[in-house]
Design an enzyme around this catalytic site. Structure first.
Site, PDB file in Angstrom:
ATOM      1  N   TYR A  26      67.267  18.159  55.831  1.00 38.68           N
ATOM      2  CA  TYR A  26      68.168  18.864  56.756  1.00 38.68           C
ATOM      3  C   TYR A  26      68.796  17.964  57.827  1.00 38.68           C
ATOM      4  CZ  TYR A  26      65.982  22.911  54.573  1.00 38.68           C
ATOM      5  OH  TYR A  26      65.538  23.835  53.651  1.00 38.68           O
ATOM      6  N   HIS A  83      68.046  34.392  50.493  1.00 34.30           N
ATOM      7  CA  HIS A  83      67.572  34.633  49.124  1.00 34.30           C
ATOM      8  C   HIS A  83      66.731  35.899  49.006  1.00 34.30           C
ATOM      9  CE1 HIS A  83      68.817  30.483  49.205  1.00 34.30           C
ATOM     10  NE2 HIS A  83      67.825  30.166  50.020  1.00 34.30           N
ATOM     11  N   HIS A 103      75.300  26.487  54.349  1.00 29.48           N
ATOM     12  CA  HIS A 103      73.979  25.917  54.071  1.00 29.48           C
ATOM     13  C   HIS A 103      74.045  24.412  54.233  1.00 29.48           C
ATOM     14  CE1 HIS A 103      72.383  29.718  52.849  1.00 29.48           C
ATOM     15  NE2 HIS A 103      73.498  29.909  52.167  1.00 29.48           N
ATOM     16  N   ARG A 114      66.433  29.477  45.206  1.00 31.90           N
ATOM     17  CA  ARG A 114      67.441  29.266  46.273  1.00 31.90           C
ATOM     18  C   ARG A 114      68.864  29.438  45.742  1.00 31.90           C
ATOM     19  NH1 ARG A 114      64.506  27.192  50.661  1.00 31.90           N
ATOM     20  NH2 ARG A 114      62.739  25.976  49.929  1.00 31.90           N
TER      21      ARG A 114
HETATM   22  O1  CA2 Z   1      70.214  24.518  53.482  1.00 31.71           O
HETATM   23  C1  CA2 Z   1      70.171  25.433  54.317  1.00 31.71           C
HETATM   24  O2  CA2 Z   1      70.874  25.472  55.311  1.00 31.71           O
HETATM   25  C2  CA2 Z   1      69.166  26.559  54.117  1.00 31.71           C
HETATM   26  O3  CA2 Z   1      69.770  27.777  54.529  1.00 31.71           O
HETATM   27  C3  CA2 Z   1      67.972  26.242  55.008  1.00 31.71           C
HETATM   28  C4  CA2 Z   1      66.813  27.200  54.833  1.00 31.71           C
HETATM   29  C5  CA2 Z   1      66.431  27.368  53.363  1.00 31.71           C
HETATM   30  O4  CA2 Z   1      65.437  28.359  53.222  1.00 31.71           O
HETATM   31  C6  CA2 Z   1      67.632  27.745  52.536  1.00 31.71           C
HETATM   32  O5  CA2 Z   1      67.235  27.839  51.181  1.00 31.71           O
HETATM   33  C7  CA2 Z   1      68.732  26.715  52.675  1.00 31.71           C
HETATM   34  C8  CA2 Z   1      65.587  26.668  55.569  1.00 31.71           C
HETATM   35  C9  CA2 Z   1      65.773  26.647  57.033  1.00 31.71           C
HETATM   36  C10 CA2 Z   1      64.570  25.970  57.592  1.00 31.71           C
HETATM   37  O6  CA2 Z   1      65.025  24.921  58.388  1.00 31.71           O
HETATM   38  C11 CA2 Z   1      64.173  23.896  58.604  1.00 31.71           C
HETATM   39  C12 CA2 Z   1      64.653  22.889  59.386  1.00 31.71           C
HETATM   40  C13 CA2 Z   1      63.887  21.805  59.633  1.00 31.71           C
HETATM   41  C14 CA2 Z   1      62.605  21.739  59.122  1.00 31.71           C
HETATM   42  C15 CA2 Z   1      62.112  22.761  58.351  1.00 31.71           C
HETATM   43  C16 CA2 Z   1      62.888  23.855  58.098  1.00 31.71           C
END
Ligand code: CA2
Length: 152
Positions: A26, A83, A103, A114
């Site tokens: 991320y 999801h 995303h 996902r």
């Molecule tokens: O890619 C994306 O922006 C997502 O929406 C992020 C979500 C994930 O569940 C989606 O499938 C895709 C996860 C958000 C959690 O964000 C974090 C950030 C830093 C560390 C851990 C989690």
């Protein structure tokens, strides 16, 4: 009536951890960086941003409902609710504002669970896998839709 020059930016569960965990997936920018990028990007078009992040689905639903009266569109990264959440999708559909789905990671290239987004077909703009910069792309494209410049 002229639409208000304001967008609602919604970040869903766990996005408060941006920049503190999992930078390989991320990136290293924080939620504060995302919100300030959004404000700058929208500001260049004369729009302001109201930002909300919550780990509680109902808080997100209330913010989406409230946008109905004073926002022209919604930019949303629903996090994992993408999801799973019919209620989030129903809220976005009910307010009848143009929606941009963002995303950070490329959800289409990750685990099969996902690859389904409950939000995708209520959004008019989709930006996937462009990292945090994707929020700026989404805002530019959503404002083009709102102001009638899309495709011009
Ligand atoms: O890619 C994306 O922006 C997502 O929406 C992020 C979500 C994930 O569940 C989606 O499938 C895709 C996860 C958000 C959690 O964000 C974090 C950030 C830093 C560390 C851990 C989690």
């Amino acid at each position: 009536m002229t639409p208000p020059r304001r967008l609602l930016l919604v970040n869903g569960p766990n996005l408060n951890l941006l920049g503190f965990r999992d930078p390989a997936m991320y990136g290293s920018q924080t939620l504060a960086d995302v919100e300030s990028l959004a404000a700058r990007t929208a500001g260049a078009h004369g729009f302001e941003v109201r930002a909300v992040q919550s780990n509680h689905e109902g808080v997100l639903l209330d913010a989406i409902h409230d946008a109905r009266t004073d926002c022209a569109g919604i930019v949303i990264n629903p996090g994992g609710l993408t999801h799973t959440s019919v209620v989030l999708r129903d809220a976005l559909s009910a307010v009848r504002l143009p929606v941009a789905e963002v995303h950070i990671s490329d959800i289409l290239a990750r685990e099969p669970f996902r690859q389904l987004s409950y939000v995708a077909d209520v959004a008019v703009v989709h930006v996937i896998g462009e990292g945090v910069a994707g929020y700026a792309t989404a805002i530019d494209r959503l404002i083009a839709v709102i102001t009638g410049q899309a495709g011009a």
